[in-house]
Write an enzyme that holds these catalytic residues in place. Structure first.
Site, PDB file in Angstrom:
ATOM      1  N   ASP A 144      93.453 -48.410 130.580  1.00  0.00           N
ATOM      2  CA  ASP A 144      94.219 -47.272 130.066  1.00  0.00           C
ATOM      3  C   ASP A 144      93.282 -46.187 129.552  1.00  0.00           C
ATOM      4  O   ASP A 144      93.574 -44.992 129.653  1.00  0.00           O
ATOM      5  CB  ASP A 144      95.161 -47.735 128.944  1.00  0.00           C
ATOM      6  CG  ASP A 144      96.345 -46.806 128.762  1.00  0.00           C
ATOM      7  OD1 ASP A 144      96.426 -45.795 129.479  1.00  0.00           O
ATOM      8  OD2 ASP A 144      97.192 -47.086 127.890  1.00  0.00           O
ATOM      9  N   ASN A 196      94.236 -44.418 123.213  1.00  0.00           N
ATOM     10  CA  ASN A 196      94.891 -45.610 122.675  1.00  0.00           C
ATOM     11  C   ASN A 196      94.314 -45.855 121.287  1.00  0.00           C
ATOM     12  O   ASN A 196      93.160 -45.541 121.009  1.00  0.00           O
ATOM     13  CB  ASN A 196      94.566 -46.833 123.535  1.00  0.00           C
ATOM     14  CG  ASN A 196      95.264 -46.813 124.885  1.00  0.00           C
ATOM     15  OD1 ASN A 196      94.772 -46.189 125.816  1.00  0.00           O
ATOM     16  ND2 ASN A 196      96.386 -47.470 124.978  1.00  0.00           N
ATOM     17  N   HIS A 203      99.568 -45.159 121.409  1.00  0.00           N
ATOM     18  CA  HIS A 203      98.509 -44.156 121.564  1.00  0.00           C
ATOM     19  C   HIS A 203      98.433 -43.388 120.244  1.00  0.00           C
ATOM     20  O   HIS A 203      99.445 -43.220 119.554  1.00  0.00           O
ATOM     21  CB  HIS A 203      98.821 -43.235 122.744  1.00  0.00           C
ATOM     22  CG  HIS A 203      98.636 -43.909 124.082  1.00  0.00           C
ATOM     23  ND1 HIS A 203      97.602 -43.611 124.930  1.00  0.00           N
ATOM     24  CD2 HIS A 203      99.340 -44.894 124.693  1.00  0.00           C
ATOM     25  CE1 HIS A 203      97.678 -44.364 126.018  1.00  0.00           C
ATOM     26  NE2 HIS A 203      98.736 -45.162 125.900  1.00  0.00           N
ATOM     27  N   CYS A 229      93.426 -37.191 126.341  1.00  0.00           N
ATOM     28  CA  CYS A 229      93.834 -36.224 127.345  1.00  0.00           C
ATOM     29  C   CYS A 229      92.613 -35.540 127.943  1.00  0.00           C
ATOM     30  O   CYS A 229      91.786 -35.011 127.205  1.00  0.00           O
ATOM     31  CB  CYS A 229      94.754 -35.192 126.686  1.00  0.00           C
ATOM     32  SG  CYS A 229      95.188 -33.873 127.801  1.00  0.00           S
TER      33      CYS A 229
HETATM   34  P1  HMG Z   1     103.920 -42.621 146.552  1.00  0.00           P
HETATM   35  O1  HMG Z   1     103.042 -41.512 146.987  1.00  0.00           O
HETATM   36  O2  HMG Z   1     105.363 -42.321 146.278  1.00  0.00           O
HETATM   37  O3  HMG Z   1     103.778 -43.873 147.540  1.00  0.00           O
HETATM   38  O4  HMG Z   1     103.294 -43.279 145.257  1.00  0.00           O
HETATM   39  P2  HMG Z   1     104.291 -44.166 148.972  1.00  0.00           P
HETATM   40  O5  HMG Z   1     104.921 -45.513 148.925  1.00  0.00           O
HETATM   41  O6  HMG Z   1     105.071 -43.003 149.525  1.00  0.00           O
HETATM   42  O7  HMG Z   1     102.896 -44.278 149.737  1.00  0.00           O
HETATM   43  C1  HMG Z   1     102.057 -43.157 149.943  1.00  0.00           C
HETATM   44  C2  HMG Z   1     100.657 -43.648 150.324  1.00  0.00           C
HETATM   45  O8  HMG Z   1     100.089 -44.395 149.223  1.00  0.00           O
HETATM   46  C3  HMG Z   1     100.632 -44.585 151.511  1.00  0.00           C
HETATM   47  O9  HMG Z   1      99.394 -44.401 152.147  1.00  0.00           O
HETATM   48  C4  HMG Z   1     100.648 -45.947 150.857  1.00  0.00           C
HETATM   49  O10 HMG Z   1     100.073 -46.958 151.664  1.00  0.00           O
HETATM   50  C5  HMG Z   1      99.761 -45.714 149.656  1.00  0.00           C
HETATM   51  P3  HMG Z   1      99.205 -43.394 153.396  1.00  0.00           P
HETATM   52  O11 HMG Z   1     100.207 -43.865 154.401  1.00  0.00           O
HETATM   53  O12 HMG Z   1      99.503 -42.031 152.859  1.00  0.00           O
HETATM   54  O13 HMG Z   1      97.765 -43.566 153.767  1.00  0.00           O
HETATM   55  N1  HMG Z   1     100.038 -46.661 148.583  1.00  0.00           N
HETATM   56  C6  HMG Z   1      99.081 -47.389 147.964  1.00  0.00           C
HETATM   57  N2  HMG Z   1      97.738 -47.422 148.128  1.00  0.00           N
HETATM   58  C7  HMG Z   1      97.053 -48.273 147.326  1.00  0.00           C
HETATM   59  N3  HMG Z   1      97.649 -49.052 146.389  1.00  0.00           N
HETATM   60  C8  HMG Z   1      98.978 -49.033 146.209  1.00  0.00           C
HETATM   61  C9  HMG Z   1      99.741 -48.155 147.015  1.00  0.00           C
HETATM   62  N4  HMG Z   1     101.067 -47.884 147.092  1.00  0.00           N
HETATM   63  C10 HMG Z   1     101.222 -46.966 148.052  1.00  0.00           C
HETATM   64  N5  HMG Z   1      99.536 -49.813 145.290  1.00  0.00           N
HETATM   65  C11 HMG Z   1     102.832 -45.095 143.763  1.00  0.00           C
HETATM   66  C12 HMG Z   1     103.873 -44.410 144.625  1.00  0.00           C
HETATM   67  C13 HMG Z   1     103.552 -46.132 142.913  1.00  0.00           C
HETATM   68  C14 HMG Z   1     101.831 -45.783 144.663  1.00  0.00           C
HETATM   69  C15 HMG Z   1     102.123 -44.037 142.912  1.00  0.00           C
HETATM   70  O14 HMG Z   1     103.086 -43.300 142.237  1.00  0.00           O
HETATM   71  C16 HMG Z   1     101.156 -44.618 141.928  1.00  0.00           C
HETATM   72  O15 HMG Z   1     100.130 -45.177 142.291  1.00  0.00           O
HETATM   73  N6  HMG Z   1     101.474 -44.505 140.617  1.00  0.00           N
HETATM   74  C17 HMG Z   1     100.658 -45.114 139.557  1.00  0.00           C
HETATM   75  C18 HMG Z   1     100.328 -44.116 138.508  1.00  0.00           C
HETATM   76  C19 HMG Z   1      99.517 -44.780 137.437  1.00  0.00           C
HETATM   77  O16 HMG Z   1      98.672 -45.629 137.683  1.00  0.00           O
HETATM   78  N7  HMG Z   1      99.751 -44.379 136.189  1.00  0.00           N
HETATM   79  C20 HMG Z   1      99.030 -44.891 135.074  1.00  0.00           C
HETATM   80  C21 HMG Z   1      99.427 -46.277 134.702  1.00  0.00           C
HETATM   81  S1  HMG Z   1     100.919 -46.354 133.722  1.00  0.00           S
HETATM   82  C22 HMG Z   1     100.372 -46.045 132.123  1.00  0.00           C
HETATM   83  O17 HMG Z   1      99.246 -45.673 131.920  1.00  0.00           O
HETATM   84  C23 HMG Z   1     101.300 -46.308 130.969  1.00  0.00           C
HETATM   85  C24 HMG Z   1     100.910 -47.563 130.196  1.00  0.00           C
HETATM   86  O18 HMG Z   1      99.591 -47.441 129.665  1.00  0.00           O
HETATM   87  C25 HMG Z   1     101.861 -47.820 129.040  1.00  0.00           C
HETATM   88  C26 HMG Z   1     102.099 -46.585 128.182  1.00  0.00           C
HETATM   89  O19 HMG Z   1     101.147 -46.040 127.596  1.00  0.00           O
HETATM   90  O20 HMG Z   1     103.258 -46.189 128.152  1.00  0.00           O
HETATM   91  C27 HMG Z   1     100.939 -48.813 131.104  1.00  0.00           C
HETATM   92 MG    MG Z   2      99.090 -46.448 127.748  1.00  0.00          MG
END
Ligand code: HMG
Ligand code: MG
Length: 285
Positions: A13, A250, A210, A241
């Site tokens: 994170d 965090n 956070h 940020c």
């Molecule tokens: P999307 O663009 O809607 O995905 O993203 P898609 O299904 O349309 O796929 C598009 C392309 O991405 C395709 O490849 C897929 O194969 C690829 P292309 O055909 O273009 O070559 N793809 C992937 N590649 C690698 N790994 C994967 C994957 N999935 C699809 N897993 C998606 C949807 C969910 C992937 C995207 O929105 C994403 O990765 N989001 C994650 C964002 C993130 O990591 N945010 C931070 C974490 S959450 C957080 O920090 C909060 C937390 O700390 C708690 C808090 O503080 O509240 C946990």
């Molecule tokens: Mg977080």
């Protein structure tokens, strides 16, 4: 002494928010130092789209290079089946992992973070959860924006409880409650926990605060009063940020340790090792 379990989420994170690319060797050095502190849970990366979060694209290399400590659980975020497959390809035999799935309590954050609705995000987790259960991999669920969303504003406690129940209908996994943007206050945290405790027992909940608003420690005290005994933190207060240099990320592990020690809780963590790791972590910002 009562025990509190800390999950250090700094390597994930925290470092996912750094603008510059942190070399794999530096991440591994930080994780291995944290591994010597007595921590039982360290979140080390994610299998999300590298286009969305390039900072975590090297998670397979990190997994391959860490000196895994027996009994320590290494956490990774997995958003969908593609992420699960990548995790399975990267996992090292004999190492204990936890797969964290994540959803939002608000539609605005779900759209921005996962590119889908809350209902769609839960639906795409169903096969991930089933696969993890079949493979015997521990699961954790995150709920983001449990009091405030950067797009939708204040979040009703009942909305959080509803999402929690939906997630735990997939599998009875422990949940981490995220104050994603650090806007929560003790009163809002208390109201949110009162609602969620109707559907999830306290021993299945962790607080993930956070420190953007400087209220994280007060929020942790509130959660302790409500019976929570697990918290997420990031060594050195990693995160923040990218557009506000020095902004708190965090809540810092070392600050949480001091609070818990003062309040008479046991963590099994050596503050001297965490202090050393905090220096290393701050050098990465
Ligand atoms: P999307 O663009 O809607 O995905 O993203 P898609 O299904 O349309 O796929 C598009 C392309 O991405 C395709 O490849 C897929 O194969 C690829 P292309 O055909 O273009 O070559 N793809 C992937 N590649 C690698 N790994 C994967 C994957 N999935 C699809 N897993 C998606 C949807 C969910 C992937 C995207 O929105 C994403 O990765 N989001 C994650 C964002 C993130 O990591 N945010 C931070 C974490 S959450 C957080 O920090 C909060 C937390 O700390 C708690 C808090 O503080 O509240 C946990
Ligand atoms: Mg977080």
């Amino acid at each position: 002494m009562p025990f509190v379990r800390l999950h250090d989420v700094g390597p994930r994170d925290g470092l996912q928010n750094e603008k510059r690319v942190i070399p794999v060797a530096a991440k591994v050095a930080l994780i291995d130092l944290l591994g010597r502190s007595g921590l039982r849970d360290i979140e080390i990366g994610s299998f999300v789209s590298p286009k969305w979060v390039p900072q975590m694209a090297d998670t397979p290399q990190v997994m391959a290079q860490i000196a895994a400590v027996p009994g320590l659980r290494y956490g990774v975020l997995v958003p969908n089946l593609r992420g699960w497959e990548r995790f399975m390809a990267a996992r090292v035999p004999g190492v204990c992992y936890e797969v964290a799935v994540f959803v939002a309590a608000s539609e605005g954050f779900s759209r921005s973070n996962l590119n889908c609705t809350v209902a769609e995000s839960i639906a795409q987790l169903r096969p991930v959860v089933a696969a993890a259960q079949a493979a015997g991999v521990a699961l954790r669920g995150y709920i983001s924006c449990v009091t405030d969303c950067p797009f939708d504003g204040p979040i009703a406690p009942e909305a959080v409880a509803k999402v929690a129940a939906l997630l735990r209908a997939l599998a009875p996994m422990p949940l981490s409650l995220g104050d994603t943007i650090g806007k929560a206050t003790p009163a809002r945290v208390a109201a949110m926990l009162d609602a969620i405790l109707q559907v999830v027992p306290a021993d299945q909940l962790a607080g993930h605060f956070h420190d953007t608003g400087g209220q994280a420690l007060a929020n942790i005290e509130t959660a302790l009063d409500k019976g929570l005994r697990a918290f997420d933190s990031a060594v050195g207060g990693l995160g923040g940020c990218p557009y506000a240099p020095g902004a708190p990320g965090n809540v810092a592990t070392e600050k949480v340790l001091a609070l818990l020690q003062g309040a008479g809780f046991e963590t099994g963590i050596d503050p001297a090792v965490i202090a050393e790791a905090a220096i290393l972590a701050r050098g990465m910002r």
